[in-house]
Structures are given as structure tokens and as C-alpha cells.
Design a protein around this motif. Structure first.
Motif, PDB file in Angstrom:
ATOM      1  N   GLN A 201       0.833  -1.196   0.000  1.00  0.00           N
ATOM      2  CA  GLN A 201       0.000   0.000   0.000  1.00  0.00           C
ATOM      3  C   GLN A 201       0.869   1.247   0.000  1.00  0.00           C
ATOM      4  O   GLN A 201       0.501   2.275  -0.586  1.00  0.00           O
ATOM      5  CB  GLN A 201      -0.916  -0.005   1.228  1.00  0.00           C
TER       6      GLN A 201
ATOM      7  N   ASP B  38      -2.112   5.724 -13.285  1.00  0.00           N
ATOM      8  CA  ASP B  38      -2.409   4.440 -13.927  1.00  0.00           C
ATOM      9  C   ASP B  38      -1.681   3.297 -13.230  1.00  0.00           C
ATOM     10  O   ASP B  38      -2.259   2.230 -12.987  1.00  0.00           O
ATOM     11  CB  ASP B  38      -2.008   4.477 -15.407  1.00  0.00           C
TER      12      ASP B  38
ATOM     13  N   ARG C 183      -7.164 -11.270  -1.367  1.00  0.00           N
ATOM     14  CA  ARG C 183      -8.201 -12.295  -1.429  1.00  0.00           C
ATOM     15  C   ARG C 183      -7.620 -13.691  -1.253  1.00  0.00           C
ATOM     16  O   ARG C 183      -8.340 -14.655  -1.023  1.00  0.00           O
ATOM     17  CB  ARG C 183      -8.952 -12.225  -2.770  1.00  0.00           C
TER      18      ARG C 183
ATOM     19  N   GLU D 296      -5.443  -5.961  -4.152  1.00  0.00           N
ATOM     20  CA  GLU D 296      -6.751  -6.518  -3.801  1.00  0.00           C
ATOM     21  C   GLU D 296      -6.801  -8.007  -4.115  1.00  0.00           C
ATOM     22  O   GLU D 296      -7.365  -8.799  -3.354  1.00  0.00           O
ATOM     23  CB  GLU D 296      -7.855  -5.780  -4.558  1.00  0.00           C
ATOM     24  N   ARG D 297      -6.194  -8.402  -5.245  1.00  0.00           N
ATOM     25  CA  ARG D 297      -6.160  -9.821  -5.604  1.00  0.00           C
ATOM     26  C   ARG D 297      -5.342 -10.606  -4.582  1.00  0.00           C
ATOM     27  O   ARG D 297      -5.742 -11.683  -4.135  1.00  0.00           O
ATOM     28  CB  ARG D 297      -5.552  -9.999  -6.999  1.00  0.00           C
ATOM     29  N   GLN D 298      -4.203 -10.042  -4.182  1.00  0.00           N
ATOM     30  CA  GLN D 298      -3.365 -10.717  -3.196  1.00  0.00           C
ATOM     31  C   GLN D 298      -4.089 -10.867  -1.865  1.00  0.00           C
ATOM     32  O   GLN D 298      -3.965 -11.886  -1.187  1.00  0.00           O
ATOM     33  CB  GLN D 298      -2.065  -9.939  -2.993  1.00  0.00           C
TER      34      GLN D 298
ATOM     35  N   GLU E 119      -3.028  -1.340  -7.178  1.00  0.00           N
ATOM     36  CA  GLU E 119      -4.138  -1.482  -6.234  1.00  0.00           C
ATOM     37  C   GLU E 119      -4.976  -2.712  -6.569  1.00  0.00           C
ATOM     38  O   GLU E 119      -5.392  -3.459  -5.673  1.00  0.00           O
ATOM     39  CB  GLU E 119      -5.008  -0.233  -6.259  1.00  0.00           C
ATOM     40  N   ALA E 120      -5.206  -2.935  -7.872  1.00  0.00           N
ATOM     41  CA  ALA E 120      -5.950  -4.127  -8.288  1.00  0.00           C
ATOM     42  C   ALA E 120      -5.183  -5.390  -7.920  1.00  0.00           C
ATOM     43  O   ALA E 120      -5.767  -6.387  -7.472  1.00  0.00           O
ATOM     44  CB  ALA E 120      -6.210  -4.080  -9.792  1.00  0.00           C
ATOM     45  N   GLU E 121      -3.858  -5.359  -8.102  1.00  0.00           N
ATOM     46  CA  GLU E 121      -3.033  -6.508  -7.745  1.00  0.00           C
ATOM     47  C   GLU E 121      -3.041  -6.740  -6.239  1.00  0.00           C
ATOM     48  O   GLU E 121      -3.108  -7.883  -5.770  1.00  0.00           O
ATOM     49  CB  GLU E 121      -1.600  -6.288  -8.236  1.00  0.00           C
TER      50      GLU E 121
ATOM     51  N   SER F 281      -3.270   2.465  -9.937  1.00  0.00           N
ATOM     52  CA  SER F 281      -4.507   1.692 -10.108  1.00  0.00           C
ATOM     53  C   SER F 281      -4.205   0.229 -10.393  1.00  0.00           C
ATOM     54  O   SER F 281      -4.876  -0.673  -9.878  1.00  0.00           O
ATOM     55  CB  SER F 281      -5.345   2.287 -11.246  1.00  0.00           C
ATOM     56  N   GLU F 282      -3.184  -0.019 -11.225  1.00  0.00           N
ATOM     57  CA  GLU F 282      -2.790  -1.402 -11.518  1.00  0.00           C
ATOM     58  C   GLU F 282      -2.324  -2.114 -10.247  1.00  0.00           C
ATOM     59  O   GLU F 282      -2.712  -3.266  -9.983  1.00  0.00           O
ATOM     60  CB  GLU F 282      -1.659  -1.416 -12.549  1.00  0.00           C
TER      61      GLU F 282
ATOM     62  N   ARG G   2      -6.836 -18.380  -7.700  1.00  0.00           N
ATOM     63  CA  ARG G   2      -6.759 -16.935  -7.465  1.00  0.00           C
ATOM     64  C   ARG G   2      -5.316 -16.456  -7.589  1.00  0.00           C
ATOM     65  O   ARG G   2      -5.049 -15.377  -8.100  1.00  0.00           O
ATOM     66  CB  ARG G   2      -7.296 -16.594  -6.073  1.00  0.00           C
TER      67      ARG G   2
END
Length: 287
Positions: free
Chosen positions: A4, A75, A89, A85-87, A81-83, A78-79, A197
Motif C-alpha cells: 500500500q 495508472d 483475497r 486486492e487480488r493478493q 491497487e488491483a493486484e 490503479s494497476e 486466485r
């Protein structure tokens, strides 16, 4: 691993560039009119005051506008942050493992031989030596692997060699206790779900097999526009986890293969099919 803090840093830099737009624009224009090392690197280091009044160092792309310099950071944030969030999960036990099929293969290999060094592992796994070295170092840092103490490694602990003992001239690795727990976790249904995942392309492959029937790595790589070696290792990793398995028949019937229908296909390649575990994991992910 994505953090983060890195995301926050990128957004702070972008906000600062936009807040100090005119200052950045003047600095870029001045640099473009002067000679200097920045022409060799294409980058311009600059100190700016953030919206909070603190000073930060920012490296600008010399050829881009202030807005473009900021947008690149937005950009990328954002990429990441998506990664992230995936981690998040992914159940904690898989998070330390690099999202690379070769990392899985290294763990299973070390579980079988109890200790080995990267060059030898690369040969056993038909992988690039540099990639194996980097993954071993990363997994050691994450606590999944540990180095075998220097000196003579007894054969009972290193089965990849045939001598009674091996004089250690390389950096040997073995699974740590955390690595052992990780492999046991992969035996559980929850672990298998989380592999899909952790390896998004792995989920794509299992879905492909579940819907289309048997397939082989080269065809998969060509149709999905992925690297052949990557796909080959991915299939092997998924097989180790138990999500896919090798097709055992000598002839594939038309009813079994929907991807490229023929009356029947005589096998010339190693074909894979989704296992019951793989299909169950897919269904549970979608619930």
C-alpha cells in the motif's frame, strides 16, 4: 509483493505534479533547452513541495508533459491497487509464494529431494537457471525456503544426488517449515481454490479444459497468445496441485474434445484434462 505504501507514494507524486503544474512545466522546459545528463537518461530529477507542505523527490519523464507524468503514476497506482486486492483475497498461506508456476514446481521438487541448488533444479525442471535463482532468493526472503547449512550435505537429505554425501559447492535450498505447511495447504480444497486466485492464467487453463476437453501446451499457448514455456510450466504446476492431470488414452474421441473437434485424435503430444478437484474449485470460485 505489492505494498500500500508504494501505491500511496505514486498517488502522492501524481497529486504533487498536478498541484505544482506550472513549476513542473517550467522545470521541464528549462531542462529541454539545456545540455546535461538528463538527455542521456531521458529523466529529470526534481524536488517538489507536496500539497501537505512536505518536500519529495520526483523523477520526471523529460519528453512528457506534467499531466502525462502524473497520469502514468495514477495508472500504475490503479494497476498495483488491483493486484493488491487480488493478493488480499488469497488465503495468507499462499501470499508469500511468487505467482509463478516455476515457484510451485521448485517447492514440489524440493519436497521430493529434500535439498538442491538452483542450477540442478533448473535442469530437473527444464527452466531457466536465472529464473530459478531469483525465485529461490525471493522464496527464501518470504520464508518458504531456507538455505542448507554449509559443509557436507548428507545424501539422506539431498536425494537429487546419487553419492552418499555431497560436498557443498553451491547454495542449497530446502523447504522451510512454512514451505511444508504451504504444500499441505495445497492438498486441501481451500488451497486448490486459492491456487486459481494466485495464478489467474491457471484458472484460465483449467476453465479451458473443463469446457473444451483435452488440450496440449503448444496449442494452448498459440490460441491464448501466451509463451509456450510458461504454459508448459503452468500445466505442470497445476498437475502437481491436482487441478489437471495428463490424459492417459492413446486416442481422443470427438465427444471428449470440443476445442478442435475431429472424429478422433491420435495423441502425439502430452494432453491435459481438468480433474474433478479442478472443476469443483472452479464452481466454488464462482459461487
Amino acid at each position: 509483493m505489492v505494498s500500500q505504501a508504494e501505491i500511496d507514494r505514486l498517488r502522492l507524486e501524481a497529486d504533487t505534479i498536478m498541484t505544482r503544474y506550472q513549476t513542473v512545466e517550467r522545470a521541464l522546459e528549462r531542462a529541454r533547452s539545456e545540455s546535461g545528463e538528463h538527455w542521456e537518461t531521458g529523466e529529470l530529477p526534481i524536488s517538489l513541495e507536496t500539497p501537505h507542505g512536505e518536500s519529495i523527490d520526483v523523477t520526471l519523464d523529460l519528453e512528457s508533459s506534467p499531466a502525462d507524468n502524473a497520469q502514468v503514476r495514477y495508472d500504475r497506482a490503479s494497476e498495483l491497487e488491483a493486484e493488491l486486492e487480488r493478493q488480499q483475497r488469497i488465503v495468507g498461506q499462499l501470499a508469500p509464494l511468487p505467482a509463478d508456476p516455476v515457484a510451485y514446481l521448485i517447492c514440489y521438487h524440493l519436497d521430493a529431494v529434500e535439498g538442491n541448488y538452483p542450477r540442478s533444479m533448473a535442469g530437473h525442471l527444464d527452466a531457466e537457471r536465472g529464473q530459478v535463482e531469483d525465485l529461490c532468493e525471493e522464496m527464501e526472503t518470504a520464508g518458504v525456503l531456507e538455505r542448507v547449512e554449509s559443509g557436507t550435505v548428507k545424501q539422506r537429505r539431498v536425494k537429487a544426488k546419487q553419492a552418499e554425501e555431497v560436498r557443498q559447492h553451491h547454495t542449497y535450498y530446502r523447504l522451510s517449515r512454512q514451505g511444508d505447511h504451504l504444500l499441505r495447504f495445497l492438498d486441501d480444497p481451500e488451497g486448490k481454490r486459492n491456487v486459481l486466485r494466485h495464478l489467474p492464467d491457471g484458472k484460465t487453463l483449467v476453465e479451458r479444459l473443463a469446457r473444451g476437453g483435452p488440450d496440449y501446451p503448444r496449442m494452448t499457448a498459440e490460441e491464448l497468445e501466451m509463451g509456450f514455456e510458461y504454459v508448459r510450466h503452468l500445466y505442470r504446476a497445476l498437475r502437481q496441485v491436482g487441478l489437471v492431470t495428463e490424459y492417459e488414452g492413446s486416442t481422443i474421441k470427438a465427444s471428449e474434445r470440443k476445442l478442435k473437434p475431429k472424429d478422433e485424435t491420435h495423441r502425439k503430444h502430452t494432453y491435459y484434462v481438468a480433474t474433478d478437484h479442478g472443476e469443483t474449485a472452479l464452481r466454488e470460485l464462482d459461487e
